[in-house]
Scaffold this active site. Sequence first.
Site, PDB file in Angstrom:
ATOM      1  N   ASP A  57     -12.622  24.736 -13.621  1.00 24.96           N
ATOM      2  CA  ASP A  57     -12.400  24.188 -11.989  1.00 24.96           C
ATOM      3  C   ASP A  57     -12.608  25.589 -11.139  1.00 24.96           C
ATOM      4  O   ASP A  57     -12.379  26.866 -10.970  1.00 24.96           O
ATOM      5  CB  ASP A  57     -10.984  24.320 -11.304  1.00 24.96           C
ATOM      6  CG  ASP A  57     -10.807  23.850  -9.693  1.00 24.96           C
ATOM      7  OD1 ASP A  57     -10.108  23.056  -9.474  1.00 24.96           O
ATOM      8  OD2 ASP A  57     -11.256  24.263  -8.994  1.00 24.96           O
TER       9      ASP A  57
ATOM     10  N   THR B  17      -7.864   9.263  -8.122  1.00 28.24           N
ATOM     11  CA  THR B  17      -8.677   8.576  -8.014  1.00 28.24           C
ATOM     12  C   THR B  17     -10.467   8.768  -7.308  1.00 28.24           C
ATOM     13  O   THR B  17     -11.602   8.602  -7.713  1.00 28.24           O
ATOM     14  CB  THR B  17      -8.890   7.707  -6.417  1.00 28.24           C
ATOM     15  OG1 THR B  17      -9.025   8.732  -5.472  1.00 28.24           O
ATOM     16  CG2 THR B  17      -7.235   6.834  -5.890  1.00 28.24           C
TER      17      THR B  17
ATOM     18  N   ASP C  97     -10.730  26.932  -8.618  1.00 28.67           N
ATOM     19  CA  ASP C  97      -9.199  28.061  -9.769  1.00 28.67           C
ATOM     20  C   ASP C  97      -9.806  29.214 -10.252  1.00 28.67           C
ATOM     21  O   ASP C  97      -9.701  30.571  -9.851  1.00 28.67           O
ATOM     22  CB  ASP C  97      -8.988  27.101 -10.326  1.00 28.67           C
ATOM     23  CG  ASP C  97      -7.555  25.841  -9.824  1.00 28.67           C
ATOM     24  OD1 ASP C  97      -8.056  25.754  -8.500  1.00 28.67           O
ATOM     25  OD2 ASP C  97      -7.312  25.118 -11.078  1.00 28.67           O
TER      26      ASP C  97
ATOM     27  N   ARG D 219     -10.584  16.245  -3.248  1.00 29.72           N
ATOM     28  CA  ARG D 219     -10.842  14.897  -3.731  1.00 29.72           C
ATOM     29  C   ARG D 219      -8.997  14.758  -4.884  1.00 29.72           C
ATOM     30  O   ARG D 219      -9.144  16.127  -5.220  1.00 29.72           O
ATOM     31  CB  ARG D 219     -12.272  14.985  -5.029  1.00 29.72           C
ATOM     32  CG  ARG D 219     -11.721  15.888  -6.476  1.00 29.72           C
ATOM     33  CD  ARG D 219     -12.800  15.903  -7.184  1.00 29.72           C
ATOM     34  NE  ARG D 219     -13.178  16.024  -8.886  1.00 29.72           N
ATOM     35  CZ  ARG D 219     -13.438  15.962  -9.668  1.00 29.72           C
ATOM     36  NH1 ARG D 219     -14.343  15.183  -9.822  1.00 29.72           N
ATOM     37  NH2 ARG D 219     -12.444  16.989 -10.539  1.00 29.72           N
TER      38      ARG D 219
HETATM   39  N1  URA Z   1     -15.119  20.882  -9.821  1.00 28.59           N
HETATM   40  C1  URA Z   1     -15.300  21.906 -10.339  1.00 28.59           C
HETATM   41  O1  URA Z   1     -14.572  22.759 -10.144  1.00 28.59           O
HETATM   42  N2  URA Z   1     -14.889  21.990 -11.078  1.00 28.59           N
HETATM   43  C2  URA Z   1     -15.848  20.517 -12.726  1.00 28.59           C
HETATM   44  O2  URA Z   1     -15.941  20.687 -13.683  1.00 28.59           O
HETATM   45  C3  URA Z   1     -15.559  19.426 -11.173  1.00 28.59           C
HETATM   46  C4  URA Z   1     -15.073  19.356  -9.885  1.00 28.59           C
END
Ligand code: URA
Length: 213
Positions: free
Chosen positions: A203, A107, A206, A103
Amino acid sequence: MRLLAVDHPLVAHKLTVLRNAKTDSPTFRRLADELVTLLAYEATRDARVATVEIQTPVAPATGVKLSSPKPLIVPILRAGLGMLDGMARLVPTAEVGFLGMIRDEDTLQATTYATRLPDDLTGRQCYVLDPMLATGGTLAAAVHFLVDRGAEDITAVCLLAAPEGVEYLERETRELGVPLTVVTAAVDERLNEKGYIVPGLGDAGDRLYGVVD
Ligand code: URA
């Protein structure tokens, strides 16, 4: 669309450790794996089975086995990979297809950058693995992709979901006429202005694999 937030003390416990910013990557990976196995138990409740006759050491018996065509597990790269072993452990006969989606952080639109899936998914039950149902854009695109190839029954397994993403996914898949179920450990409060789930866990990619820019 059916939404199932699994209410179980082990799920809640593991999720709490995942949420904790102090949890390191190795622990995060192990707990995500364990949590997915618990979610997979609920996600496969409607897995199709066929009757089989077997012989126990004592007597003939009628049982079941997962029916053909085999279920397809579809981790969405990159973070969905961290859920694959936990799911495949419970459904070892399933096949695995890969969908690479990313993503755009400005955007929030999802684009597909890699696909490795059977062309024809007619009659297949598909289990999509995507840890974070945030805006819903990635998952909606994945569901459309699978339905275009003939998938007839889709279950998304997510560690966490946001109400906004659940609503978007519902709206964007309503007309498809394919049963869609979302199984998650929790539906959180909201999305923040950057599209992160609040309180969330950060994330997921991550935290599983480290930061890449
Ligand atoms: N993607 C993620 O890894 N964490 C979020 O909070 C939203 C999208």
